[in-house]
Design an enzyme around this catalytic site. Sequence first.
Site, PDB file in Angstrom:
ATOM      1  N   ASN A 285       0.798  -1.221   0.000  1.00  0.00           N
ATOM      2  CA  ASN A 285       0.000   0.000   0.000  1.00  0.00           C
ATOM      3  C   ASN A 285       0.829   1.269   0.000  1.00  0.00           C
ATOM      4  OD1 ASN A 285       0.479  -1.236   2.673  1.00  0.00           O
ATOM      5  ND2 ASN A 285      -0.351   0.678   3.455  1.00  0.00           N
TER       6      ASN A 285
ATOM      7  N   CYS B  74      -2.951   4.636   7.716  1.00  0.00           N
ATOM      8  CA  CYS B  74      -2.996   3.970   9.022  1.00  0.00           C
ATOM      9  C   CYS B  74      -1.692   4.109   9.784  1.00  0.00           C
ATOM     10  CB  CYS B  74      -3.335   2.497   8.845  1.00  0.00           C
ATOM     11  SG  CYS B  74      -4.990   2.229   8.175  1.00  0.00           S
TER      12      CYS B  74
END
Length: 385
Positions: free
Chosen positions: A154, A329
């Site tokens: 990611n 995150c």
Amino acid sequence: MKEKIIYFDNAATTVTDEEAAEYACRMMREVYANPSSAHSFGFEAEKHLKEARENVLHALGYTSRDGDVVFTSCGTESDNMALFGAAKAKRRRGNRIVISDSEHPAVENAAKELETQGFELIRIPTRGGKIDLDFAASQINEKTVLVSCMTVNNETGAQYDLQSLSEITRRNAPNAYFHTDAVQGFTKVRNISAFDADLISVSGHKIHAPKGVGALFIKKGVRVPSLLYGGGQEGGLRSGTEAMPSICAFGLAARRASDEQSEREAHFAVLNSYLREKIARETDGVIINSGTEGFAKHIVSIALPGIRSEIMLRYLSERGIYVSAGSACSSKKADNRVLSNFGLSEKEADSTLRISFSKYNTTCEIDALTENIKQGMTTLQRVGK
């Protein structure tokens, strides 16, 4: 009227498609029955739930003959269900868990928690965006109960060789479960079903569905224990009334993304190539971290030597252009674990930006992005930021 923004943070989240949003509203206002209710209105809701399940399976390259999907609240829950469920199911067979050293926090932190519970945790190096298959082969053995590696990283866009890793797992640890966090790869890379994974985690808000919905694919014959107990929904694995509006919107978005996959892949390839050309031609000193081979086309990681990413983020944000410094995150934490394991120095990691595309981005927006990066580098270096 809101000023138009230029949004290149699609690996963090995407805008919900209008059709998916309308479907969610319809489920809230028109087909709002509980799908577990034993009356015709409930049966109608159940049909929509079944259709959503079939759509997600289809987008993964499966049918109900191959396995099932359990709907969850997000990709993180799907990852946790896979790791804790697999560890619990296989605990009597061994205690070794093998993951890559560049996993999303949803896998990394779940694995660390399992380590405190007595499991041995092994991390496979992924330097340069390539998984070390020789190391993996030396560490995956009869004590291994779970192997987990993400489909697409990611932060860098690295696309890992999961087919080879799966083959190693089947050969060296035939009783182990093989899991992939496919949140960034779902409907963006081909042949996820070819990885022969036992468990696959996906999420809605990366593919133009609402936030708050994800799914875990469980291959036929694979058994993981329930983590939530109650009314027995989702095959008894996740009790609780299903979030029908989000689930149905997710199913619709998954079907649409699957049907449009070739078109979207071509679009991402054009944007990726165009961005690289613009950077090479018009920005002095910018380094492209993501390679051209073995990397997904919808994510490009770049480094701006001498300029901290958070400073450039602020500069671009003030001009209505949105990128990120990495995973949403972990970007607010002083943690460059993934970029460090990729091979970047601390300074390079601290100057890295992630640019991620959706089907709505254009080359004109890339023109604006690169021009503002160029101006920002000049301005910020001049003022000594």
